[in-house]
Scaffold this active site. Structure first.
Site, short mmCIF file in Angstrom:
data_model
loop_
_atom_site.label_atom_id
_atom_site.label_comp_id
_atom_site.label_asym_id
_atom_site.label_seq_id
_atom_site.Cartn_x
_atom_site.Cartn_y
_atom_site.Cartn_z
N GLY A 1 45.26 63.07 50.31
CA GLY A 1 46.16 62.73 49.22
C GLY A 1 45.99 61.29 48.82
O GLY A 1 45.45 60.48 49.58
N LYS B 1 37.61 63.80 55.40
CA LYS B 1 38.14 63.93 56.76
C LYS B 1 37.58 65.16 57.48
O LYS B 1 37.46 65.17 58.70
CB LYS B 1 39.67 64.02 56.66
N GLU C 1 49.75 51.80 55.48
CA GLU C 1 49.58 53.12 56.11
C GLU C 1 50.42 53.31 57.37
O GLU C 1 50.85 54.42 57.66
CB GLU C 1 48.10 53.39 56.38
N ARG D 1 36.48 67.31 51.21
CA ARG D 1 37.44 66.36 51.79
C ARG D 1 36.75 65.64 52.95
O ARG D 1 36.34 66.25 53.93
CB ARG D 1 38.68 67.10 52.26
N HIS E 1 54.76 56.53 50.35
CA HIS E 1 54.08 55.37 49.76
C HIS E 1 54.82 54.82 48.54
O HIS E 1 54.59 53.66 48.16
CB HIS E 1 52.66 55.74 49.33
N HIS F 1 53.96 62.08 53.23
CA HIS F 1 53.22 60.83 53.37
C HIS F 1 53.02 60.14 52.01
O HIS F 1 53.36 58.97 51.83
CB HIS F 1 51.87 61.13 54.04
N GLU F 2 52.48 60.88 51.06
CA GLU F 2 52.19 60.25 49.75
C GLU F 2 53.49 59.83 49.06
O GLU F 2 53.55 58.78 48.42
CB GLU F 2 51.38 61.18 48.86
N GLN G 1 41.33 53.51 45.20
CA GLN G 1 41.48 52.82 46.47
C GLN G 1 40.20 53.03 47.31
O GLN G 1 39.65 54.14 47.30
CB GLN G 1 42.67 53.37 47.26
N PRO H 1 38.01 63.78 47.60
CA PRO H 1 37.51 63.30 48.89
C PRO H 1 38.59 62.99 49.93
O PRO H 1 38.27 62.81 51.10
CB PRO H 1 36.74 62.03 48.52
N GLN I 1 39.41 57.88 41.72
CA GLN I 1 39.96 57.53 43.04
C GLN I 1 39.64 56.06 43.23
O GLN I 1 38.50 55.70 43.55
CB GLN I 1 39.33 58.41 44.13
#
Ligand code: BES
Ligand code: ZN
Length: 625
Positions: free
Chosen positions: A291, A579, A340, A577, A321, A317-318, A161, A288, A159
């Site tokens: 997406g 969030k 975003e 996750r 992008h 959403h993904e 970003q 984590p 991951q």
């Protein structure tokens, strides 16, 4: 006279410097040590062994570069974090032969990692770094078989970003430095490696753990991604498909069945999908994030597998992008809202196209409500879209502001200029800046030239400034309107004022969104007795839907509703996750008894969390260990 000349020269000098800086397209990225204004990396060739027993990637990265300022003495500065650098070599014959060169690792910074400075012979155009990652690389997670659905094979994923690519590749880790990449990857036999590139395959059995990938389009480094594990593939349509562990593949394919339709809907509004295929990798529950838009292969949490396709806005959403973010990219993390905010706006447009306006309005309304709540407890400087993150971890910019305030700003523009005009504007914007990384200033210039000045007097420059540079929400921010939610509110009120028993509430046909709105309408003094009444009828403590379960557990902690204790522990041990995990621990940490429980649970759950989740919970839970 002499003075005048000196002054004049100084001015001219400054002008030249500033002009050169602007002309080179450079804006300063405070989150990278690299020097793309002098030497710019253009391609990365990776060669990795995925070593599960040591929890490391081991191999090499060959970086091809251009000399931007033609200085033969320029040094190459790269970003690294906790890498074990064994050898650095350069080549001046196109990578046929390499010979050793001098290099130096600088001081470590807790957010930025360690700069790596490399000496380059005047004719060199490639550098090869032989290295391995550290077992606790911030951008990788290594799972034991027990942490997977199948329990038999280990699993790993990356991951990158915002600035974690540097923990598994020495590179110029700035979103302004776009690169193409290729990779050779070796895994234990029987495991499948996949990357955010061309070359993903389903015939892992035949390949014996030997894989090659190629990403021919220039992408920002935070989109380089790899995963390896016991994976299978199922097609979802002509250009879409899903990878997951075999035991959840069928469930995943059912949940994601609308993906192909989503791609078609997005292309219709924003122009062609430019990446080839669109596949999704459903990861184990410690992933984590919800997406991650890795090109050609979105990474997704399994917590969206609700069984009723109600949480697939995450896929919208993904996918979005692929236009906003991957095609047109924020040049620095200060411009994160360009990624975003646009994506959240596009996400809602896709949801509208595929599922209709009522669902879009429910989701937009949930989004705005949670933003308002978040804003009320947030530092003013963080409420600004064009947020200043200098000297801070860019992950701190991950709040509702770039997402929901950004989306409201764009919806405001849509409502003001009309959908037809605004859609054309956005489509042209994607075309004009395709495969580029841009700043907020570039966006504003483009906006002025192509929208504001062509439709004069509708929106002033001051209005734009307010949205981008001021805290809070402007009074003219759009308000989503949901009839369905108005009905939910009536039911919630009837329950709360004692008019209607839980069992008599008119909840027939409610979707995840309506349940979420219902629960979020409950007051701070709800109390565990009324929670018990709701639980008896609606079985919230046992509910499988992760979003509803999370909301219920947040309330259970605040209301000290004991029957949910075991579920809370189970949820926190099995799901990583961020969030969900971070707010639950933060809610627990509000009381001494809660902090005690947080410590007990965290002692059991921490080892299963990704480094990103670990570090954000570490700062909340403090125990005398
Ligand atoms: N690109 C983000 C995830 C991200 C952002 C990771 C910044 C690291 C740093 C991704 O597109 C995203 O926004 N994911 C959301 C889901 C979305 C539906 C709002 C998430 O993971 O919660
Ligand atoms: Zn996103």
């Amino acid at each position: 006279m002499k003075k005048f000349i000196e002054l004049f020269d100084l001015k001219a000098f400054l002008f030249v410097i500033i002009f050169a800086f602007a002309a080179s397209g450079q804006t300063q990225d405070f989150h990278s040590y690299s020097n793309p204004g002098e030497i710019r990396v253009t391609h990365i060739n990776l060669d990795w062994d995925v070593l599960f027993d040591k929890k490391i990637l081991s191999g090499s990265a060959v970086l091809s570069f251009e000399r931007v300022n033609k200085d033969p003495n320029a040094l190459l500065n790269l970003d690294t974090r906790a890498l074990d650098i064994q050898k650095v070599e350069t080549s001046d014959d196109g990578g046929k032969t390499f010979s050793n060169t001098k290099f130096r690792l600088g001081e470590n910074d807790k957010y930025l990692g360690t700069p790596l400075t490399i000496e380059l012979p005047a004719k060199a155009d490639r550098v090869k770094i032989t290295y391995s990652t550290s077992p606790d690389a911030s951008g990788l997670q290594w799972l034991t078989p027990e942490q997977t659905a199948g329990k038999k094979s280990p699993f790993m994923f990356s991951q990158a970003q915002a600035i974690h690519a540097r923990s598994f590749i020495p590179l110029q880790d700035s979103p302004a430095v776009r690169v193409t990449y290729s990779a050779k990857v070796r895994t234990p036999k029987g495991l499948l490696a996949v990357m955010s590139a061309e070359g993903n395959t389903e015939d892992n059995a035949k390949r014996g753990g030997d894989y090659s990938f190629n990403m021919p389009r220039a992408i920002p480094p935070y989109l380089i991604a790899i995963a390896a594990g016991d994976l299978k593939f199922q097609s979802l349509g002509k250009m879409t498909g899903v990878y997951s562990e075999p035991s959840i593949l069928e469930k995943s394919a059912y949940e994601l069945a609308d993906t192909e339709k989503m791609v078609a809907a997005t292309e219709k509004i924003y122009g062609k999908y430019r990446w080839g295929r669109y596949d999704i990798l459903v990861l184990p529950p410690s992933f984590p994030f919800g997406g991650m838009e890795n090109p050609l292969l979105t990474f997704a949490t399994p917590t969206i597998l609700a069984g009723d396709r109600s949480l697939v806005s995450l896929i919208a959403h993904e996918l979005a992008h692929s236009w906003s973010g991957n095609l047109v990219t924020n040049a620095t993390w200060r411009d994160f809202w360009l990624n975003e905010g646009f994506t959240t706006y596009l996400e809602r447009r896709i949801i509208e196209a595929v599922y209709g306006v009522p669902r879009r309005e429910m989701e937009a309304s949930l989004g705005k409500n949670s933003l308002m709540e978040e804003l009320s407890g947030m530092d003013e400087r963080d409420q600004i879209l064009h947020v200043d993150l200098k000297g801070r971890d860019p992950d701190e910019g991950f709040t509702g502001v770039p997402y929901e305030k950004g989306a409201l700003f764009l919806r405001y523009l849509e409502e003001t200029f009309g959908r037809k005009t605004f859609d054309k504007f956005v489509r042209d914007y994607f075309d004009k800046y395709a495969f580029q990384s841009i700043t907020t200033e570039t966006f504003v210039d483009h906006l002025e030239k192509n929208l504001l000045s062509k439709n004069p007097k509708l929106v002033s420059r001051a209005e734009i400034e307010k949205w981008l540079e001021q805290p809070g929400l402007p009074e003219n921010a759009p308000s989503p309107k949901s009839d369905a939610f108005a009905k939910v509110k009536i039911q919630a009120d009837n329950f709360l004022n004692g008019k209607t028993a839980a069992s008599q509430l008119a909840t027939k046909g409610w979707t995840t969104h309506e349940w979420l709105h219902f629960l979020k309408s409950m007051p701070a003094d709800l109390g565990s007795e009324r929670m018990a009444k709701l639980d008896e009828v609606f079985k919230f403590t046992k509910i499988g839907n992760s979003e509803i379960a999370f909301q219920w557990l947040m309330m259970s902690i605040a209301q000290d509703y004991k029957p949910a204790d075991a579920r809370l522990e189970d949820f926190l041990i099995n799901i990583g996750r961020r969030k969900f995990v971070r707010p639950l621990f933060a809610e627990l940490a509000k009381t001494p008894a809660g902090m005690q429980r947080a410590c007990e649970i965290y002692a059991k759950s921490r080892a299963g969390y990704h480094p990103i989740t670990q570090s954000s919970v570490d700062s909340i839970v403090s125990c005398d260990r």
